[in-house]
Design a protein around this motif. Structure first.
Motif, PDB file in Angstrom:
ATOM      1  N   ILE A 195       0.842  -1.206   0.000  1.00 32.24           N
ATOM      2  CA  ILE A 195       0.000   0.000   0.000  1.00 32.24           C
ATOM      3  C   ILE A 195       0.870   1.246   0.000  1.00 32.24           C
ATOM      4  O   ILE A 195       0.596   2.216  -0.709  1.00 32.24           O
ATOM      5  CB  ILE A 195      -0.966  -0.007   1.205  1.00 32.24           C
ATOM      6  CG1 ILE A 195      -2.041  -1.075   1.009  1.00 32.24           C
ATOM      7  CG2 ILE A 195      -1.626   1.362   1.385  1.00 32.24           C
ATOM      8  CD1 ILE A 195      -2.915  -1.291   2.227  1.00 32.24           C
ATOM      9  N   MET A 236       2.292   1.674  -3.459  1.00 34.17           N
ATOM     10  CA  MET A 236       1.239   2.131  -4.361  1.00 34.17           C
ATOM     11  C   MET A 236       0.961   3.616  -4.146  1.00 34.17           C
ATOM     12  O   MET A 236       0.759   4.371  -5.100  1.00 34.17           O
ATOM     13  CB  MET A 236      -0.038   1.321  -4.148  1.00 34.17           C
ATOM     14  CG  MET A 236       0.035  -0.091  -4.658  1.00 34.17           C
ATOM     15  SD  MET A 236      -1.376  -1.126  -4.215  1.00 34.17           S
ATOM     16  CE  MET A 236      -2.756  -0.164  -4.758  1.00 34.17           C
ATOM     17  N   ASP A 237       0.963   4.044  -2.882  1.00 32.23           N
ATOM     18  CA  ASP A 237       0.711   5.445  -2.577  1.00 32.23           C
ATOM     19  C   ASP A 237       1.818   6.328  -3.142  1.00 32.23           C
ATOM     20  O   ASP A 237       1.544   7.382  -3.718  1.00 32.23           O
ATOM     21  CB  ASP A 237       0.588   5.641  -1.067  1.00 32.23           C
ATOM     22  CG  ASP A 237       0.082   7.020  -0.692  1.00 32.23           C
ATOM     23  OD1 ASP A 237      -0.834   7.523  -1.369  1.00 32.23           O
ATOM     24  OD2 ASP A 237       0.612   7.606   0.276  1.00 32.23           O
ATOM     25  N   PHE A 266       1.352   6.454  -6.842  1.00 34.28           N
ATOM     26  CA  PHE A 266       0.167   7.250  -7.158  1.00 34.28           C
ATOM     27  C   PHE A 266       0.466   8.741  -7.040  1.00 34.28           C
ATOM     28  O   PHE A 266       0.026   9.542  -7.859  1.00 34.28           O
ATOM     29  CB  PHE A 266      -0.979   6.855  -6.230  1.00 34.28           C
ATOM     30  CG  PHE A 266      -2.306   7.400  -6.650  1.00 34.28           C
ATOM     31  CD1 PHE A 266      -2.958   6.903  -7.755  1.00 34.28           C
ATOM     32  CD2 PHE A 266      -2.899   8.421  -5.932  1.00 34.28           C
ATOM     33  CE1 PHE A 266      -4.180   7.407  -8.149  1.00 34.28           C
ATOM     34  CE2 PHE A 266      -4.115   8.931  -6.309  1.00 34.28           C
ATOM     35  CZ  PHE A 266      -4.758   8.419  -7.427  1.00 34.28           C
ATOM     36  N   MET A 309      -9.583   6.415  -8.532  1.00 32.63           N
ATOM     37  CA  MET A 309      -8.366   5.790  -8.010  1.00 32.63           C
ATOM     38  C   MET A 309      -7.893   6.505  -6.737  1.00 32.63           C
ATOM     39  O   MET A 309      -7.397   5.857  -5.812  1.00 32.63           O
ATOM     40  CB  MET A 309      -7.268   5.803  -9.075  1.00 32.63           C
ATOM     41  CG  MET A 309      -7.524   4.836 -10.208  1.00 32.63           C
ATOM     42  SD  MET A 309      -6.346   4.987 -11.586  1.00 32.63           S
ATOM     43  CE  MET A 309      -4.786   4.750 -10.790  1.00 32.63           C
ATOM     44  N   LYS A 310      -8.062   7.816  -6.698  1.00 30.15           N
ATOM     45  CA  LYS A 310      -7.693   8.575  -5.494  1.00 30.15           C
ATOM     46  C   LYS A 310      -8.522   8.122  -4.296  1.00 30.15           C
ATOM     47  O   LYS A 310      -7.998   7.957  -3.198  1.00 30.15           O
ATOM     48  CB  LYS A 310      -7.936  10.070  -5.704  1.00 30.15           C
ATOM     49  CG  LYS A 310      -6.850  10.827  -6.341  1.00 30.15           C
ATOM     50  CD  LYS A 310      -7.268  12.297  -6.355  1.00 30.15           C
ATOM     51  CE  LYS A 310      -6.234  13.182  -6.933  1.00 30.15           C
ATOM     52  NZ  LYS A 310      -6.645  14.594  -6.941  1.00 30.15           N
ATOM     53  N   GLN A 362      -7.299   4.713  -3.217  1.00 27.28           N
ATOM     54  CA  GLN A 362      -6.023   4.832  -2.531  1.00 27.28           C
ATOM     55  C   GLN A 362      -6.201   5.424  -1.139  1.00 27.28           C
ATOM     56  O   GLN A 362      -5.529   5.030  -0.192  1.00 27.28           O
ATOM     57  CB  GLN A 362      -5.037   5.679  -3.345  1.00 27.28           C
ATOM     58  CG  GLN A 362      -3.635   5.709  -2.771  1.00 27.28           C
ATOM     59  CD  GLN A 362      -2.983   4.336  -2.747  1.00 27.28           C
ATOM     60  OE1 GLN A 362      -3.084   3.589  -3.708  1.00 27.28           O
ATOM     61  NE2 GLN A 362      -2.323   4.011  -1.659  1.00 27.28           N
ATOM     62  N   SER A 363      -7.140   6.326  -0.996  1.00 27.63           N
ATOM     63  CA  SER A 363      -7.441   6.898   0.326  1.00 27.63           C
ATOM     64  C   SER A 363      -7.944   5.829   1.282  1.00 27.63           C
ATOM     65  O   SER A 363      -7.528   5.782   2.450  1.00 27.63           O
ATOM     66  CB  SER A 363      -8.477   8.010   0.181  1.00 27.63           C
ATOM     67  OG  SER A 363      -8.837   8.506   1.429  1.00 27.63           O
ATOM     68  N   LEU A 391      -7.307   2.597   1.007  1.00 30.47           N
ATOM     69  CA  LEU A 391      -6.168   1.729   1.273  1.00 30.47           C
ATOM     70  C   LEU A 391      -5.221   2.345   2.309  1.00 30.47           C
ATOM     71  O   LEU A 391      -4.696   1.652   3.179  1.00 30.47           O
ATOM     72  CB  LEU A 391      -5.414   1.420  -0.019  1.00 30.47           C
ATOM     73  CG  LEU A 391      -6.121   0.503  -1.005  1.00 30.47           C
ATOM     74  CD1 LEU A 391      -5.314   0.405  -2.301  1.00 30.47           C
ATOM     75  CD2 LEU A 391      -6.325  -0.870  -0.406  1.00 30.47           C
ATOM     76  N   ASN A 392      -5.009   3.655   2.206  1.00 32.04           N
ATOM     77  CA  ASN A 392      -4.118   4.329   3.168  1.00 32.04           C
ATOM     78  C   ASN A 392      -4.684   4.271   4.574  1.00 32.04           C
ATOM     79  O   ASN A 392      -3.939   4.236   5.549  1.00 32.04           O
ATOM     80  CB  ASN A 392      -3.880   5.780   2.761  1.00 32.04           C
ATOM     81  CG  ASN A 392      -2.930   5.882   1.573  1.00 32.04           C
ATOM     82  OD1 ASN A 392      -2.167   4.977   1.297  1.00 32.04           O
ATOM     83  ND2 ASN A 392      -3.015   6.990   0.861  1.00 32.04           N
TER      84      ASN A 392
END
Length: 88
Positions: A48, A51-52, A55, A77-78, A81-82, A84-85
């Motif tokens: 993660i 990936m961040d 990204f 996707m943002k 990703q948020s 996932l973070n």
């Protein structure tokens, strides 16, 4: 009567020994499972993070904002990703 008590005592000791062995064996397996899960969680956390970083590099590119379809996909996707973070 003494023989009966002696036989019962030995079998109770055997049962206690077998129960102890099974509990230790089960505990060992559970520890292995926990260790494996911890390793998987660490790997996912590392993934993660990578990936961040990727990204964020992609976010700085100019070409993303030029096309509305790409911008929509990028915004989705943002959001992903948020989420996932938040799991890190």
């Amino acid at each position: 009567m003494n023989t009966l008590l002696w036989v019962l005592g030995i079998h109770l000791a055997e049962l206690a020994g077998v129960a102890f062995y099974l509990i230790v064996k089960k505990n060992s397996k559970l520890e292995q499972i926990v260790n494996t899960q911890q390793q998987h969680l660490e790997a996912v956390t590392l993934l993660i993070g990578k990936m961040d970083d990727s990204f964020k590099q992609l976010e700085g590119r100019v070409w993303v904002g030029e096309d509305e379809d790409i911008q929509t996909i990028f915004n989705e996707m943002k959001e992903i990703q948020s989420v996932l973070n938040s799991l890190k």
